[in-house]
Design a protein around this motif. Structure first.
Motif, PDB file in Angstrom:
ATOM      1  N   TYR A  42       0.930  -1.204  -0.147  1.00 50.57           N
ATOM      2  CA  TYR A  42      -0.050  -0.002   0.004  1.00 50.57           C
ATOM      3  C   TYR A  42       0.957   1.317   0.012  1.00 50.57           C
ATOM      4  O   TYR A  42       0.691   2.286  -0.710  1.00 50.57           O
ATOM      5  N   SER A  43       1.905   1.341   0.775  1.00 53.28           N
ATOM      6  CA  SER A  43       2.897   2.280   0.446  1.00 53.28           C
ATOM      7  C   SER A  43       3.552   2.569  -0.727  1.00 53.28           C
ATOM      8  O   SER A  43       3.657   3.625  -1.157  1.00 53.28           O
ATOM      9  N   ALA A  44       3.978   1.305  -1.054  1.00 51.43           N
ATOM     10  CA  ALA A  44       4.692   1.440  -2.586  1.00 51.43           C
ATOM     11  C   ALA A  44       3.455   2.062  -3.484  1.00 51.43           C
ATOM     12  O   ALA A  44       3.827   3.007  -4.448  1.00 51.43           O
ATOM     13  N   ASN A  45       2.297   1.614  -3.643  1.00 49.33           N
ATOM     14  CA  ASN A  45       1.090   1.851  -4.600  1.00 49.33           C
ATOM     15  C   ASN A  45       0.894   3.422  -4.227  1.00 49.33           C
ATOM     16  O   ASN A  45       0.765   4.155  -5.093  1.00 49.33           O
ATOM     17  N   PHE A  46       0.789   3.782  -3.189  1.00 51.86           N
ATOM     18  CA  PHE A  46       0.673   5.392  -2.823  1.00 51.86           C
ATOM     19  C   PHE A  46       1.802   6.143  -3.400  1.00 51.86           C
ATOM     20  O   PHE A  46       1.696   7.207  -4.104  1.00 51.86           O
ATOM     21  N   ILE A  47       3.064   5.930  -3.086  1.00 60.77           N
ATOM     22  CA  ILE A  47       4.173   6.531  -3.578  1.00 60.77           C
ATOM     23  C   ILE A  47       4.292   6.865  -5.286  1.00 60.77           C
ATOM     24  O   ILE A  47       4.502   7.710  -5.751  1.00 60.77           O
ATOM     25  N   VAL A  48       4.129   5.552  -5.745  1.00 60.87           N
ATOM     26  CA  VAL A  48       4.168   5.684  -7.347  1.00 60.87           C
ATOM     27  C   VAL A  48       3.095   6.025  -7.864  1.00 60.87           C
ATOM     28  O   VAL A  48       3.184   6.814  -8.875  1.00 60.87           O
ATOM     29  N   ASN A  49       1.873   5.873  -7.355  1.00 62.84           N
ATOM     30  CA  ASN A  49       0.601   6.093  -8.301  1.00 62.84           C
ATOM     31  C   ASN A  49      -0.053   7.280  -7.798  1.00 62.84           C
ATOM     32  O   ASN A  49      -1.101   7.762  -8.363  1.00 62.84           O
ATOM     33  N   TYR A  50       0.399   7.986  -6.761  1.00 63.32           N
ATOM     34  CA  TYR A  50      -0.509   8.972  -6.220  1.00 63.32           C
ATOM     35  C   TYR A  50       0.509  10.167  -5.771  1.00 63.32           C
ATOM     36  O   TYR A  50       0.381  11.365  -6.315  1.00 63.32           O
ATOM     37  N   LEU A  51       1.407   9.811  -5.039  1.00 69.71           N
ATOM     38  CA  LEU A  51       2.370  10.806  -4.293  1.00 69.71           C
ATOM     39  C   LEU A  51       3.134  11.434  -5.416  1.00 69.71           C
ATOM     40  O   LEU A  51       3.472  12.661  -5.505  1.00 69.71           O
ATOM     41  N   ALA A  52       3.739  10.600  -6.316  1.00 71.40           N
ATOM     42  CA  ALA A  52       4.583  11.048  -7.332  1.00 71.40           C
ATOM     43  C   ALA A  52       3.981  12.347  -8.529  1.00 71.40           C
ATOM     44  O   ALA A  52       4.579  12.762  -8.956  1.00 71.40           O
ATOM     45  N   LYS A  53       2.694  12.103  -8.378  1.00 72.45           N
ATOM     46  CA  LYS A  53       2.036  12.973  -9.219  1.00 72.45           C
ATOM     47  C   LYS A  53       1.871  14.628  -8.944  1.00 72.45           C
ATOM     48  O   LYS A  53       1.675  15.332  -9.749  1.00 72.45           O
ATOM     49  N   ILE A  54       2.521  14.941  -7.797  1.00 74.62           N
ATOM     50  CA  ILE A  54       2.772  16.271  -7.110  1.00 74.62           C
ATOM     51  C   ILE A  54       3.742  17.021  -8.303  1.00 74.62           C
ATOM     52  O   ILE A  54       3.523  18.254  -8.157  1.00 74.62           O
ATOM     53  N   TYR A  55       4.544  16.073  -8.813  1.00 75.85           N
ATOM     54  CA  TYR A  55       5.514  16.796  -9.704  1.00 75.85           C
ATOM     55  C   TYR A  55       4.668  17.082 -11.139  1.00 75.85           C
ATOM     56  O   TYR A  55       5.274  18.016 -11.709  1.00 75.85           O
ATOM     57  N   GLU A  56       3.560  16.250 -11.275  1.00 78.49           N
ATOM     58  CA  GLU A  56       3.281  16.793 -12.470  1.00 78.49           C
ATOM     59  C   GLU A  56       1.970  17.718 -12.352  1.00 78.49           C
ATOM     60  O   GLU A  56       1.620  18.562 -13.496  1.00 78.49           O
ATOM     61  N   ASN A  57       1.397  17.775 -11.347  1.00 76.58           N
ATOM     62  CA  ASN A  57       0.019  18.558 -11.156  1.00 76.58           C
ATOM     63  C   ASN A  57       0.281  20.034 -10.351  1.00 76.58           C
ATOM     64  O   ASN A  57      -0.632  20.865 -10.360  1.00 76.58           O
ATOM     65  N   TYR A 114      11.170   6.811  -5.408  1.00 77.47           N
ATOM     66  CA  TYR A 114      10.488   6.281  -6.237  1.00 77.47           C
ATOM     67  C   TYR A 114      10.900   5.339  -7.022  1.00 77.47           C
ATOM     68  O   TYR A 114       9.903   4.419  -7.441  1.00 77.47           O
ATOM     69  N   CYS A 115      12.098   5.203  -7.471  1.00 77.10           N
ATOM     70  CA  CYS A 115      12.520   4.129  -8.159  1.00 77.10           C
ATOM     71  C   CYS A 115      12.546   2.898  -7.490  1.00 77.10           C
ATOM     72  O   CYS A 115      11.968   1.640  -8.027  1.00 77.10           O
ATOM     73  N   VAL A 116      12.874   2.762  -6.186  1.00 75.45           N
ATOM     74  CA  VAL A 116      13.044   1.781  -5.331  1.00 75.45           C
ATOM     75  C   VAL A 116      11.520   1.011  -5.404  1.00 75.45           C
ATOM     76  O   VAL A 116      11.325  -0.119  -5.312  1.00 75.45           O
ATOM     77  N   GLU A 117      10.876   2.063  -4.977  1.00 77.13           N
ATOM     78  CA  GLU A 117       9.191   1.659  -4.479  1.00 77.13           C
ATOM     79  C   GLU A 117       8.481   1.110  -5.830  1.00 77.13           C
ATOM     80  O   GLU A 117       7.452   0.449  -5.843  1.00 77.13           O
ATOM     81  N   SER A 118       8.986   1.707  -6.793  1.00 77.36           N
ATOM     82  CA  SER A 118       8.276   1.290  -8.107  1.00 77.36           C
ATOM     83  C   SER A 118       8.884  -0.347  -8.605  1.00 77.36           C
ATOM     84  O   SER A 118       7.871  -0.900  -8.801  1.00 77.36           O
ATOM     85  N   LEU A 119       9.800  -0.727  -8.162  1.00 75.35           N
ATOM     86  CA  LEU A 119      10.297  -2.113  -8.238  1.00 75.35           C
ATOM     87  C   LEU A 119       9.463  -2.828  -7.229  1.00 75.35           C
ATOM     88  O   LEU A 119       9.028  -3.892  -7.509  1.00 75.35           O
ATOM     89  N   LYS A 127      15.996  -6.013  -7.139  1.00 76.97           N
ATOM     90  CA  LYS A 127      16.739  -5.383  -8.020  1.00 76.97           C
ATOM     91  C   LYS A 127      16.844  -3.914  -7.593  1.00 76.97           C
ATOM     92  O   LYS A 127      17.451  -3.218  -8.612  1.00 76.97           O
ATOM     93  N   TRP A 128      16.714  -3.448  -6.516  1.00 75.19           N
ATOM     94  CA  TRP A 128      16.656  -2.051  -6.283  1.00 75.19           C
ATOM     95  C   TRP A 128      18.031  -1.258  -6.261  1.00 75.19           C
ATOM     96  O   TRP A 128      18.050  -0.074  -6.866  1.00 75.19           O
ATOM     97  N   GLU A 129      19.082  -2.229  -6.609  1.00 74.74           N
ATOM     98  CA  GLU A 129      20.452  -1.388  -6.709  1.00 74.74           C
ATOM     99  C   GLU A 129      20.677  -0.874  -8.181  1.00 74.74           C
ATOM    100  O   GLU A 129      21.377  -0.087  -8.402  1.00 74.74           O
ATOM    101  N   THR A 130      19.675  -1.142  -9.194  1.00 69.06           N
ATOM    102  CA  THR A 130      19.581  -0.630 -10.429  1.00 69.06           C
ATOM    103  C   THR A 130      19.270   0.718 -10.336  1.00 69.06           C
ATOM    104  O   THR A 130      19.335   1.219 -11.340  1.00 69.06           O
ATOM    105  N   CYS A 131      18.895   1.056  -9.483  1.00 63.98           N
ATOM    106  CA  CYS A 131      18.211   2.526  -9.430  1.00 63.98           C
ATOM    107  C   CYS A 131      19.553   3.414  -9.442  1.00 63.98           C
ATOM    108  O   CYS A 131      19.445   4.624  -9.829  1.00 63.98           O
TER     109      CYS A 131
END
Length: 255
Positions: A42-57, A114-119, A127-131
């Motif tokens: 739920y945390s990952a979903n919130f960060i990736v699909n909700y919180l990150a949008k503050i940079y777009e809106n 965001y990258c880590v939580e997307s994974l 694969k978090w180190e790929t970030c």
């Protein structure tokens, strides 16, 4: 007579300052805090699909966002801790804490988290180190932070801040706007931010929101008796101002 009139004006100013301090509406940036844990879906979903949008809106321009990667972890003896989703979560919580510490600018550490939580959101957290490579980041600061024990110190600090929440957090993600937890309505955080900022006409995204951002959750938002300890210094400062003005009023009355 003049002294009495001046005293009345000062008392009016005291009252105005007091009630303004209790109002959630502000011309400054809105405090937006996220208490979370790295492997919580739920945390990952919130960060990736909700919180990150503050940079777009455009919401990023009116908020001070702070992340607290601890969540439902539990403190044990000798400053050790146990995470809800096991050792892997303790590792990633600490890695994200180190990222915040190494790159304190939100524009630097949020993309990494965001990258880590997307994974995590895709079930590929191993694969978090790929970030590092994806973002062109040098991993040395983070690895040094983790290896030196600095990361553990940071996590213990986040533990203290999370455990000091009043009211206590009940689950994660736990989203707090200007000291007020949003409870189960956290995905609707933009409405609360816009309301706290003081008007829809100042940010395009706020003006596009339906209604008046007064859903049932807003009843909780305006409750002045629910706050986090982070705003206590502000209330203390207001108390000092009020005391000073009252003393001034008394001197005017005497004169």
């Amino acid at each position: 007579m003049a002294g009495s009139h001046q005293q009345t004006k000062i008392c009016f100013l005291v009252c105005l300052l007091f009630f303004t301090s209790l109002s959630p509406i502000s011309c400054g940036k809105v405090s937006l805090d996220l208490y979370y844990e790295s492997l919580c879906p739920y945390s990952a979903n919130f960060i990736v699909n909700y919180l990150a949008k503050i940079y777009e809106n455009g919401i990023i321009d009116i908020v001070d966002l702070t992340l607290f990667p601890w969540g439902n972890a539990k403190l044990k003896g000798n400053n050790t801790f146990e995470c809800q989703h096991g050792a892997a979560e303790c590792l990633l919580n600490t890695i994200e804490a180190c990222a915040i510490d190494a790159w304190p600018d939100l524009k630097e550490h949020f993309p990494f988290i965001y990258c880590v939580e997307s994974l995590v959101d895709n079930g590929e957290y191993s694969k978090w180190e790929t970030c590092y490579e994806k973002l062109g980041k040098d991993p040395k600061q983070i690895s040094d932070c983790y290896a030196s024990g600095r990361g553990k110190e940071l996590e213990l600090s986040y533990a203290a801040q999370t455990n000091a929440l009043e009211p206590p957090h009940e689950y994660v993600p736990w989203v707090v706007v200007n000291g007020q937890p949003l409870y189960e309505d956290y995905e609707n955080f933009v409405s609360y931010v816009c309301k706290a900022y003081g008007g829809r006409d100042k940010v395009a995204t706020c003006g596009k929101l339906p209604g008046d951002a007064t859903q049932d959750g807003m009843i909780r938002f305006i409750n002045p008796f629910r706050y986090t300890k982070r705003i206590t210094p502000k209330l203390s400062t207001m108390g000092s101002v009020v005391t000073s003005l009252l003393n001034l009023a008394k001197r005017v009355a005497v004169e």
